[in-house]
Design an enzyme around this catalytic site. Structure first.
Site, PDB file in Angstrom:
ATOM      1  N   LYS A 104      -8.522 -70.644-105.630  1.00 57.97           N
ATOM      2  CA  LYS A 104      -8.163 -70.692-107.055  1.00 57.97           C
ATOM      3  C   LYS A 104      -9.025 -71.706-107.794  1.00 57.97           C
ATOM      4  O   LYS A 104      -9.439 -71.473-108.931  1.00 57.97           O
ATOM      5  CB  LYS A 104      -6.680 -71.017-107.234  1.00 57.97           C
ATOM      6  CG  LYS A 104      -5.773 -69.845-106.864  1.00 57.97           C
ATOM      7  CD  LYS A 104      -4.325 -70.130-107.195  1.00 57.97           C
ATOM      8  CE  LYS A 104      -3.434 -68.963-106.801  1.00 57.97           C
ATOM      9  NZ  LYS A 104      -2.006 -69.300-106.928  1.00 57.97           N
ATOM     10  N   LYS A 133      -7.767 -58.901-100.510  1.00 56.20           N
ATOM     11  CA  LYS A 133      -6.385 -58.418-100.658  1.00 56.20           C
ATOM     12  C   LYS A 133      -6.167 -57.898-102.076  1.00 56.20           C
ATOM     13  O   LYS A 133      -6.782 -58.393-103.034  1.00 56.20           O
ATOM     14  CB  LYS A 133      -5.383 -59.517-100.293  1.00 56.20           C
ATOM     15  CG  LYS A 133      -5.311 -60.631-101.293  1.00 56.20           C
ATOM     16  CD  LYS A 133      -3.996 -61.405-101.222  1.00 56.20           C
ATOM     17  CE  LYS A 133      -3.965 -62.336-102.414  1.00 56.20           C
ATOM     18  NZ  LYS A 133      -2.756 -63.004-102.706  1.00 56.20           N
ATOM     19  N   LYS A 187      -3.818 -58.905-108.670  1.00 58.78           N
ATOM     20  CA  LYS A 187      -4.058 -58.615-110.091  1.00 58.78           C
ATOM     21  C   LYS A 187      -5.236 -59.428-110.645  1.00 58.78           C
ATOM     22  O   LYS A 187      -5.858 -59.034-111.620  1.00 58.78           O
ATOM     23  CB  LYS A 187      -2.795 -58.812-110.932  1.00 58.78           C
ATOM     24  CG  LYS A 187      -2.011 -60.058-110.623  1.00 58.78           C
ATOM     25  CD  LYS A 187      -0.530 -59.879-110.965  1.00 58.78           C
ATOM     26  CE  LYS A 187       0.308 -60.915-110.236  1.00 58.78           C
ATOM     27  NZ  LYS A 187       1.625 -60.475-109.847  1.00 58.78           N
TER      28      LYS A 187
HETATM   29  P1  AMP Z   1       2.472 -63.413-105.910  1.00 56.93           P
HETATM   30  O1  AMP Z   1       2.379 -62.262-106.836  1.00 56.93           O
HETATM   31  O2  AMP Z   1       1.141 -63.992-105.541  1.00 56.93           O
HETATM   32  O3  AMP Z   1       3.489 -64.439-106.336  1.00 56.93           O
HETATM   33  O4  AMP Z   1       3.008 -62.812-104.529  1.00 56.93           O
HETATM   34  C1  AMP Z   1       4.345 -62.435-104.323  1.00 56.93           C
HETATM   35  C2  AMP Z   1       4.533 -61.971-102.901  1.00 56.93           C
HETATM   36  O5  AMP Z   1       3.742 -60.795-102.640  1.00 56.93           O
HETATM   37  C3  AMP Z   1       4.095 -63.006-101.857  1.00 56.93           C
HETATM   38  O6  AMP Z   1       5.011 -62.983-100.770  1.00 56.93           O
HETATM   39  C4  AMP Z   1       2.739 -62.514-101.404  1.00 56.93           C
HETATM   40  O7  AMP Z   1       2.436 -62.908-100.086  1.00 56.93           O
HETATM   41  C5  AMP Z   1       2.926 -61.003-101.487  1.00 56.93           C
HETATM   42  N1  AMP Z   1       1.641 -60.326-101.718  1.00 56.93           N
HETATM   43  C6  AMP Z   1       0.810 -60.493-102.785  1.00 56.93           C
HETATM   44  N2  AMP Z   1      -0.290 -59.716-102.672  1.00 56.93           N
HETATM   45  C7  AMP Z   1      -0.159 -59.034-101.498  1.00 56.93           C
HETATM   46  C8  AMP Z   1      -0.968 -58.059-100.811  1.00 56.93           C
HETATM   47  N3  AMP Z   1      -2.124 -57.633-101.319  1.00 56.93           N
HETATM   48  N4  AMP Z   1      -0.509 -57.570 -99.641  1.00 56.93           N
HETATM   49  C9  AMP Z   1       0.680 -57.987 -99.126  1.00 56.93           C
HETATM   50  N5  AMP Z   1       1.482 -58.900 -99.716  1.00 56.93           N
HETATM   51  C10 AMP Z   1       1.080 -59.420-100.883  1.00 56.93           C
END
Ligand code: AMP
Ligand code: TRP
Length: 326
Positions: free
Chosen positions: A112, A193, A196
């Site tokens: 980040k 991965k 967004k």
């Molecule tokens: P965030 O949107 O970064 O707060 O992520 C919310 C949850 O989604 C967290 O548990 C992340 O580990 C999971 N997550 C986010 N992106 C992915 C992805 N591409 N594949 C699997 N899990 C994800």
């Protein structure tokens, strides 16, 4: 055994199928077996660039999305992190126990910081300390997350051990709870991965209409179809097919690949239909909830009370052990 589970999600935009397959689908399952707490971590989201005028909308939208996905307020406590001040308080106490060198190792921080060079704020650096506080306040046995969060959970366990060593046994070690799809990849750059922050074309949002999904998947990178070695992009599409389709469809395309006769355009059309269908109810419930903000506010008021009751108990225990209670 302790029956609590906690997880968190940032209110940064729309939920995508990576969030769903890596985390939220698991939350929905776990709420039938355990005492579950789900936090919309608005304070974490302030460490990235944002517009104050949009923040409120993003928080509300994320709550609505979780409810529409099937997080049931009768089974789970859903709450907003900043409404439970114990999170920030415990984060400070934990910060005094966390070596700077541990934070410097965090890959999410390094990624980040490289992306937002103009805004490498102290909050971005101490982000995992606040996350440790989010978790340990509720003393859960397990934390359902995607694979990218494993390093942060290890740090939470390091902090728990340091606290126990200095102030006496207080926190048990937590377990990451992963799904069989802990890392969904980007459609356009399948070495990364799905996220967004990469851009719209890389992700499928749970709220995308069928035509949008079809268009995005049609542009997903695959391979020439002639090699037996599956490319990362193709593998990702197969993973999605396995999750959203019936075993027969999955096997049909698997065999087509093995024999070198696969038509990726067919695979993609099928997959787009399956995903759109899978989230049809979700999209409908989301629209209903959007018309009903009072209902959402009631759920959040209740969540805040329930979360605070648990959080206050842990914080009092922590302050007492640290010698702050006179
Ligand atoms: P965030 O949107 O970064 O707060 O992520 C919310 C949850 O989604 C967290 O548990 C992340 O580990 C999971 N997550 C986010 N992106 C992915 C992805 N591409 N594949 C699997 N899990 C994800
Ligand atoms: N850092 C997590 C993410 O980016 C969000 C998060 C904050 C979290 N606090 C948490 C996840 C506590 C699990 C438990 O996805």
């Amino acid at each position: 055994m302790n029956q609590r589970v906690l997880s968190g999600i940032q209110p940064t935009g729309k939920l995508h199928i990576g969030n769903y397959l890596g985390a939220v689908a698991n939350w929905i399952k776990l709420q039938d077996q355990y005492e579950t707490y789900f936090a919309v971590v608005d304070m974490h989201s302030l460490t990235a660039d944002y517009k104050p005028a949009e923040k409120r909308e993003q928080i509300m939208a994320t709550v609505i999305e979780l409810l529409a996905s099937g997080i049931d307020p009768k089974k789970s406590t859903i709450f907003i992190q900043s409404q439970v001040p114990q999170h920030a308080e415990l984060a400070w106490y934990f910060a005094t126990l966390t070596p700077v060198s541990f934070l410097e190792r965090m890959t999410q921080y390094k990624d980040k910081a490289a992306r937002q060079k103009e805004n490498i704020n102290a909050g971005l650096f101490t982000y995992p300390v606040l996350q440790a506080a989010d978790i340990l306040l509720y003393k859960p046995f397990g934390v359902p997350v995607g694979e990218d969060q494993l390093q942060h959970l290890e740090l939470a366990n390091d902090i728990a051990r340091k606290f126990n060593a200095r102030f006496g046994s207080t926190f048990e070690q937590i377990k990451p709870l992963l799904t069989k799809t802990p890392r969904v990849m980007s459609l356009l750059e399948p070495s990364k991965k799905m996220s967004k922050s990469l851009g719209e074309g890389h992700v499928i949002n749970m709220n995308d209409e069928a035509a949008v999904i079809e268009k995005k998947i049609s542009k997903a990178v695959t391979d020439t179809g002639s090699t037996k070695q599956m490319s990362a992009g193709t593998k990702n599409l197969f993973t999605l097919l396995e999750n959203f389709g019936e075993p027969e469809e999955f096997n049909f395309f698997k065999e087509a690949f093995a024999s070198g006769n696969i038509k990726y355009s067919d695979l993609k059309k099928n997959l787009a239909k399956l995903i759109a269908h899978h989230f049809a109810d979700y999209r409908r419930r989301r629209k209903e909830l959007e018309k009903n903000p009072e209902q959402v506010m009631r759920i959040l008021a209740e969540g805040k009370e329930k979360a605070q009751a648990v959080a206050a108990r842990t914080l009092t225990e922590v302050k007492t052990k640290m010698g702050l209670v006179l």
